[in-house]
Design a protein around this motif. Structure first.
Motif, mmCIF file in Angstrom:
data_model
loop_
_atom_site.group_PDB
_atom_site.id
_atom_site.type_symbol
_atom_site.label_atom_id
_atom_site.label_comp_id
_atom_site.label_asym_id
_atom_site.label_seq_id
_atom_site.Cartn_x
_atom_site.Cartn_y
_atom_site.Cartn_z
ATOM 1 N N GLU A 74 6.377 11.518 9.532
ATOM 2 C CA GLU A 74 7.463 10.828 10.242
ATOM 3 C C GLU A 74 6.954 10.069 11.457
ATOM 4 O OE1 GLU A 74 10.615 10.667 9.062
ATOM 5 O OE2 GLU A 74 9.731 11.698 7.350
ATOM 6 N N ARG A 75 5.654 10.120 11.735
ATOM 7 C CA ARG A 75 5.069 9.509 12.933
ATOM 8 C C ARG A 75 4.540 8.118 12.623
ATOM 9 N NH1 ARG A 75 -0.167 9.549 15.531
ATOM 10 N NH2 ARG A 75 -0.985 10.603 13.694
ATOM 11 N N GLN A 76 5.036 7.132 13.371
ATOM 12 C CA GLN A 76 4.557 5.762 13.204
ATOM 13 C C GLN A 76 3.157 5.640 13.769
ATOM 14 O OE1 GLN A 76 7.142 2.627 14.616
ATOM 15 N NE2 GLN A 76 5.398 1.302 15.008
ATOM 16 N N ILE A 77 2.284 4.998 13.008
ATOM 17 C CA ILE A 77 0.898 4.792 13.424
ATOM 18 C C ILE A 77 0.708 3.309 13.707
ATOM 19 C CG2 ILE A 77 -1.513 4.937 12.718
ATOM 20 C CD1 ILE A 77 -0.651 7.153 10.813
ATOM 21 N N GLY A 78 0.340 2.975 14.907
ATOM 22 C CA GLY A 78 0.073 1.587 15.251
ATOM 23 C C GLY A 78 1.335 0.767 15.454
ATOM 24 N N SER A 79 1.136 -0.495 15.686
ATOM 25 C CA SER A 79 2.227 -1.416 15.966
ATOM 26 C C SER A 79 2.876 -1.914 14.681
ATOM 27 C CB SER A 79 1.696 -2.614 16.748
ATOM 28 O OG SER A 79 1.141 -2.183 17.960
ATOM 29 N N PRO A 80 4.149 -2.306 14.773
ATOM 30 C CA PRO A 80 4.799 -2.890 13.597
ATOM 31 C C PRO A 80 4.299 -4.315 13.350
ATOM 32 C CG PRO A 80 6.314 -2.840 15.454
ATOM 33 C CD PRO A 80 5.056 -2.164 15.900
ATOM 34 N N ALA A 90 5.154 -8.110 11.059
ATOM 35 C CA ALA A 90 6.256 -8.898 10.515
ATOM 36 C C ALA A 90 6.437 -8.699 9.014
ATOM 37 C CB ALA A 90 6.041 -10.376 10.822
ATOM 38 N N THR A 91 5.345 -8.469 8.302
ATOM 39 C CA THR A 91 5.433 -8.315 6.849
ATOM 40 C C THR A 91 4.746 -7.032 6.398
ATOM 41 O OG1 THR A 91 3.363 -9.455 6.350
ATOM 42 C CG2 THR A 91 5.352 -10.838 6.545
ATOM 43 N N GLU A 92 5.155 -6.546 5.240
ATOM 44 C CA GLU A 92 4.531 -5.368 4.654
ATOM 45 C C GLU A 92 3.058 -5.651 4.337
ATOM 46 O OE1 GLU A 92 5.673 -2.066 1.271
ATOM 47 O OE2 GLU A 92 6.932 -3.837 1.506
ATOM 48 N N LYS A 93 2.781 -6.894 3.942
ATOM 49 C CA LYS A 93 1.399 -7.294 3.640
ATOM 50 C C LYS A 93 0.490 -7.103 4.847
ATOM 51 C CE LYS A 93 -1.405 -11.172 2.200
ATOM 52 N NZ LYS A 93 -1.676 -12.508 2.661
ATOM 53 N N GLU A 94 0.972 -7.461 6.025
ATOM 54 C CA GLU A 94 0.169 -7.307 7.239
ATOM 55 C C GLU A 94 -0.122 -5.837 7.539
ATOM 56 O OE1 GLU A 94 1.254 -11.075 10.032
ATOM 57 O OE2 GLU A 94 2.847 -9.607 9.722
ATOM 58 N N VAL A 95 0.832 -4.953 7.234
ATOM 59 C CA VAL A 95 0.604 -3.518 7.426
ATOM 60 C C VAL A 95 -0.515 -3.048 6.504
ATOM 61 C CG1 VAL A 95 1.605 -1.203 7.259
ATOM 62 C CG2 VAL A 95 2.982 -3.092 8.149
ATOM 63 N N TRP A 96 -0.466 -3.470 5.232
ATOM 64 C CA TRP A 96 -1.509 -3.088 4.276
ATOM 65 C C TRP A 96 -2.865 -3.619 4.716
ATOM 66 C CZ3 TRP A 96 -1.322 0.548 0.791
ATOM 67 C CH2 TRP A 96 -0.089 0.946 0.290
ATOM 68 N N GLU A 97 -2.904 -4.852 5.230
ATOM 69 C CA GLU A 97 -4.171 -5.425 5.692
ATOM 70 C C GLU A 97 -4.732 -4.626 6.873
ATOM 71 O OE1 GLU A 97 -2.965 -9.474 6.364
ATOM 72 O OE2 GLU A 97 -3.383 -10.038 4.296
ATOM 73 N N MET A 137 10.468 -6.012 10.174
ATOM 74 C CA MET A 137 9.238 -5.451 10.676
ATOM 75 C C MET A 137 8.894 -4.215 9.846
ATOM 76 S SD MET A 137 8.525 -7.441 13.319
ATOM 77 C CE MET A 137 7.342 -6.593 14.337
ATOM 78 N N TYR A 138 7.592 -4.012 9.670
ATOM 79 C CA TYR A 138 7.102 -2.885 8.874
ATOM 80 C C TYR A 138 5.995 -2.180 9.637
ATOM 81 C CZ TYR A 138 9.542 -5.109 5.030
ATOM 82 O OH TYR A 138 10.508 -5.650 4.234
ATOM 83 N N ALA A 139 5.845 -0.883 9.381
ATOM 84 C CA ALA A 139 4.798 -0.119 10.051
ATOM 85 C C ALA A 139 4.264 0.948 9.109
ATOM 86 C CB ALA A 139 5.332 0.531 11.321
ATOM 87 N N LEU A 140 3.073 1.426 9.429
ATOM 88 C CA LEU A 140 2.440 2.514 8.697
ATOM 89 C C LEU A 140 2.842 3.829 9.346
ATOM 90 C CD1 LEU A 140 0.364 3.343 6.496
ATOM 91 C CD2 LEU A 140 -1.390 3.168 8.263
ATOM 92 N N PHE A 141 3.147 4.821 8.526
ATOM 93 C CA PHE A 141 3.554 6.133 9.016
ATOM 94 C C PHE A 141 2.676 7.212 8.416
ATOM 95 C CE2 PHE A 141 7.226 3.660 9.923
ATOM 96 C CZ PHE A 141 7.915 4.303 10.938
ATOM 97 N N GLU A 142 2.428 8.241 9.212
ATOM 98 C CA GLU A 142 1.840 9.487 8.727
ATOM 99 C C GLU A 142 2.943 10.517 8.880
ATOM 100 O OE1 GLU A 142 -1.887 12.517 9.475
ATOM 101 O OE2 GLU A 142 -1.429 11.027 10.985
#
Length: 63
Positions: A8-14, A16-23, A1-6
């Protein structure tokens, strides 16, 4: 699982793929393009943001 961070704070839900986070970052307007594996380029995310692998049960922190 991958997530976007600002920082040290996770933004949004994780996702399954890094690609989905970028999208998701693209949809939210944080980036103007998704990275391409073979391209060397400048910063795509605003300063302080990054994509990171997280545990499957991870939840967003903060507000």
């Amino acid at each position: 699982m991958y997530a976007l961070f600002e920082g040290e704070r996770q933004i949004g839900s994780p996702f399954a793929t890094e690609k989905e986070v970028w999208e998701a970052a693209l949809i939210e307007g944080l980036v103007t393009d998704v990275p391409v594996a073979d391209e060397e380029g400048g910063r795509l995310l605003p300063a302080g943001y990054h994509v990171q692998e997280v545990d499957e049960g991870a939840r967003p922190s903060g507000g």
